[in-house]
Design a protein around this motif. Structure first.
Motif, short mmCIF file in Angstrom:
data_model
loop_
_atom_site.label_atom_id
_atom_site.label_comp_id
_atom_site.label_asym_id
_atom_site.label_seq_id
_atom_site.Cartn_x
_atom_site.Cartn_y
_atom_site.Cartn_z
N GLY A 126 -58.65 -66.83 56.38
CA GLY A 126 -59.08 -68.22 56.46
C GLY A 126 -58.60 -68.97 57.68
N GLN A 127 -57.89 -68.29 58.58
CA GLN A 127 -57.36 -68.95 59.78
C GLN A 127 -57.94 -68.28 61.03
OE1 GLN A 127 -54.86 -71.75 58.36
NE2 GLN A 127 -53.42 -70.70 59.70
N VAL A 128 -58.22 -69.09 62.04
CA VAL A 128 -58.65 -68.56 63.33
C VAL A 128 -57.46 -67.89 63.99
CG1 VAL A 128 -59.56 -69.14 65.61
CG2 VAL A 128 -60.40 -70.35 63.59
N PRO A 129 -57.59 -66.64 64.47
CA PRO A 129 -56.45 -65.98 65.12
C PRO A 129 -55.86 -66.84 66.24
CG PRO A 129 -58.22 -64.42 64.77
CD PRO A 129 -58.77 -65.76 64.42
N LEU A 130 -54.55 -66.75 66.38
CA LEU A 130 -53.84 -67.56 67.37
C LEU A 130 -52.96 -66.68 68.23
CD1 LEU A 130 -53.03 -70.45 68.37
CD2 LEU A 130 -51.09 -70.28 66.78
N ARG A 131 -52.99 -66.91 69.54
CA ARG A 131 -52.10 -66.23 70.48
C ARG A 131 -50.99 -67.18 70.89
NH1 ARG A 131 -56.83 -63.55 70.85
NH2 ARG A 131 -56.67 -61.28 71.26
N VAL A 132 -49.76 -66.71 70.76
CA VAL A 132 -48.58 -67.55 71.03
C VAL A 132 -47.80 -66.94 72.19
CG1 VAL A 132 -46.50 -68.57 70.06
CG2 VAL A 132 -48.46 -68.11 68.57
N PRO A 133 -47.66 -67.65 73.31
CA PRO A 133 -46.85 -67.14 74.41
C PRO A 133 -45.38 -67.07 74.00
CG PRO A 133 -48.26 -68.96 75.12
CD PRO A 133 -48.29 -68.94 73.64
N VAL A 134 -44.67 -66.08 74.54
CA VAL A 134 -43.23 -65.99 74.29
C VAL A 134 -42.56 -67.16 75.02
CG1 VAL A 134 -41.15 -64.61 74.63
CG2 VAL A 134 -43.32 -63.49 74.09
N PRO A 135 -41.83 -68.02 74.31
CA PRO A 135 -41.21 -69.18 74.97
C PRO A 135 -40.10 -68.75 75.92
CG PRO A 135 -40.50 -69.03 72.68
CD PRO A 135 -41.55 -67.98 72.86
N LEU A 136 -39.91 -69.55 76.96
CA LEU A 136 -38.83 -69.29 77.90
C LEU A 136 -37.49 -69.46 77.20
CD1 LEU A 136 -40.25 -71.11 81.06
CD2 LEU A 136 -40.35 -68.67 80.49
N THR A 137 -36.49 -68.77 77.71
CA THR A 137 -35.20 -68.67 77.02
C THR A 137 -34.62 -70.02 76.62
OG1 THR A 137 -34.76 -66.63 78.21
CG2 THR A 137 -32.88 -67.71 77.17
N ASP A 138 -34.66 -70.99 77.51
CA ASP A 138 -33.99 -72.26 77.23
C ASP A 138 -34.97 -73.41 77.05
OD1 ASP A 138 -31.34 -71.27 77.24
OD2 ASP A 138 -31.37 -71.21 79.42
N ASP A 139 -36.22 -73.10 76.77
CA ASP A 139 -37.21 -74.15 76.54
C ASP A 139 -37.11 -74.67 75.12
OD1 ASP A 139 -38.23 -74.21 79.03
OD2 ASP A 139 -40.27 -73.58 78.49
N ASP A 140 -36.96 -75.96 74.96
CA ASP A 140 -37.06 -76.62 73.67
C ASP A 140 -36.28 -75.89 72.58
OD1 ASP A 140 -37.82 -78.48 71.79
OD2 ASP A 140 -39.83 -77.65 71.46
N LEU A 141 -34.96 -75.81 72.76
CA LEU A 141 -34.12 -75.10 71.80
C LEU A 141 -34.07 -75.85 70.48
CD1 LEU A 141 -31.12 -73.94 74.02
CD2 LEU A 141 -33.15 -72.65 73.35
N ARG A 142 -34.08 -75.10 69.40
CA ARG A 142 -34.05 -75.67 68.05
C ARG A 142 -32.92 -75.02 67.26
NH1 ARG A 142 -37.44 -78.45 64.63
NH2 ARG A 142 -38.89 -78.64 66.35
N GLY A 143 -32.16 -75.82 66.55
CA GLY A 143 -31.12 -75.29 65.68
C GLY A 143 -31.73 -74.70 64.42
N VAL A 144 -31.37 -73.46 64.11
CA VAL A 144 -31.92 -72.80 62.92
C VAL A 144 -30.78 -72.20 62.11
CG1 VAL A 144 -34.10 -72.32 64.07
CG2 VAL A 144 -32.31 -70.57 64.05
N THR A 145 -31.05 -71.98 60.84
CA THR A 145 -30.08 -71.38 59.93
C THR A 145 -30.73 -70.19 59.23
OG1 THR A 145 -29.05 -73.52 59.52
CG2 THR A 145 -28.58 -71.77 57.93
N ILE A 146 -30.02 -69.05 59.28
CA ILE A 146 -30.46 -67.86 58.55
C ILE A 146 -29.24 -67.35 57.79
CG2 ILE A 146 -30.25 -66.58 60.73
CD1 ILE A 146 -32.18 -64.50 59.55
N TRP A 147 -29.30 -67.48 56.45
CA TRP A 147 -28.15 -67.23 55.60
C TRP A 147 -26.97 -68.07 56.08
CZ3 TRP A 147 -29.92 -65.71 51.30
CH2 TRP A 147 -30.96 -64.79 51.22
N ARG A 148 -25.86 -67.45 56.45
CA ARG A 148 -24.68 -68.24 56.86
C ARG A 148 -24.62 -68.47 58.36
NH1 ARG A 148 -19.87 -65.47 53.19
NH2 ARG A 148 -20.76 -65.96 51.13
N ASP A 149 -25.58 -67.92 59.10
CA ASP A 149 -25.55 -68.03 60.56
C ASP A 149 -26.35 -69.24 61.03
OD1 ASP A 149 -24.07 -65.72 60.83
OD2 ASP A 149 -25.84 -64.44 60.99
N THR A 150 -25.84 -69.93 62.01
CA THR A 150 -26.58 -70.99 62.69
C THR A 150 -26.63 -70.65 64.18
OG1 THR A 150 -24.56 -72.31 62.98
CG2 THR A 150 -25.89 -72.76 61.03
N LEU A 151 -27.78 -70.88 64.78
CA LEU A 151 -27.92 -70.60 66.20
C LEU A 151 -29.02 -71.49 66.77
CD1 LEU A 151 -29.83 -67.20 66.61
CD2 LEU A 151 -29.32 -68.17 64.38
#
Length: 266
Positions: free
Chosen positions: A73-98
């Motif tokens: 039901g969705q049109v296929p989407l191509r996503v470029p690999v983001p540059l290393t330090d572009d728009d960094l976001r804090g994320v949590t996976i189990w006990r890890d934050t990065l």
């Protein structure tokens, strides 16, 4: 014994890709779980445990090295690999934050429409990968977005024995392994410490702790009404409250794995 199947999961909790061969290194199979869907509000990771719609998500690399996303039901989407330090976001996976690069508004809108929730897509460059849980592996061992370890190995004999006990065939992809080994006795991998596949050597770090995720049929996305295979696993694979199936590995060095390669216990 030989390597009978190879799988990678480009987006954490998305569909598996079956491979005939793959480069492998410190972070496991090339491109494995380098992308992850997180809540837009707080950066917490999402999986099929709570969001079974992720099981409809197919991800692969296109010819230009971009991530190709597809879903019913969705049109296929191509996503470029983001540059290393572009728009960094804090994320949590189990006990890890990065902090890792965000993949942008278009990808976020596409995935939010799929899940019916405000989410973001993030990417893990090698230099931002997490270190392994304390007490396991070497200080240099790292992983991208798997639950904890770079590689998961399961013996085909172990799955066959589990299916026999359940009373019907269980799909290997319920357990989301990277490496499947054929020719070993059921649960022989419990006793392995080091293995060689082809010319590459691997350290066996710890058993894999299983959860309700395994009760989701990988073909339909529906949960087993009888809670199999967890119901049966608990009868003979529970240790100190944890249900164990498969072994977590780390690679020593880098190279290429190919289906059919000989597996040796060192």
């Amino acid at each position: 014994m030989f390597l009978s199947e190879l799988y990678r999961y480009p987006v954490k909790s998305g569909q598996a890709q079956s491979l005939q061969a793959s480069p492998v290194g410190q972070l496991g199979l090339l491109g494995d779980r380098r992308w992850m869907v997180v809540e837009a509000e707080n950066g917490r990771f999402l999986t099929q445990r709570a969001w079974p719609q992720l099981g409809q998500l197919r991800a692969s690399d296109d010819d230009a090295g971009q991530l190709l996303l597809e879903a019913p039901g969705q049109v296929p989407l191509r996503v470029p690999v983001p540059l290393t330090d572009d728009d960094l976001r804090g994320v949590t996976i189990w006990r890890d934050t990065l902090r890792v690069p965000d993949a942008g508004e278009v990808a976020a809108h596409w995935l939010s429409a799929l899940l019916g929730k405000d989410v973001r897509l993030v990417y893990c460059p090698e230099q931002r990968a997490r270190y392994l849980p304390n007490g396991y592996g070497l200080n240099s061992d790292r992983a991208a977005f798997p639950d904890g370890f770079p590689l998961l190995l399961i013996g085909q004999g172990s799955l066959d024995e589990l299916s026999r006990r359940v009373g019907r065939p269980m799909e290997m992809l319920r357990f989301r392994p990277n490496l499947v080994v054929q020719g070993a006795e059921p649960f022989a991998e419990d006793g392995w410490k080091r293995v060689r596949i082809g010319t590459l050597e691997f350290r066996v770090l710890k058993p894999s702790v299983r959860c309700i995720f395994t009760t989701i049929d990988p073909r339909t996305g529906e949960r087993s009404p009888d809670r199999e295979p967890m119901t049966t696993l608990k009868t003979f694979r529970e240790r100190e409250g944890d249900v164990l199936f498969g072994q977590n590995l780390a690679a020593d060095g880098s190279g290429v794995l190919e289906v059919g390669m000989k597996v040796e216990v060192l």
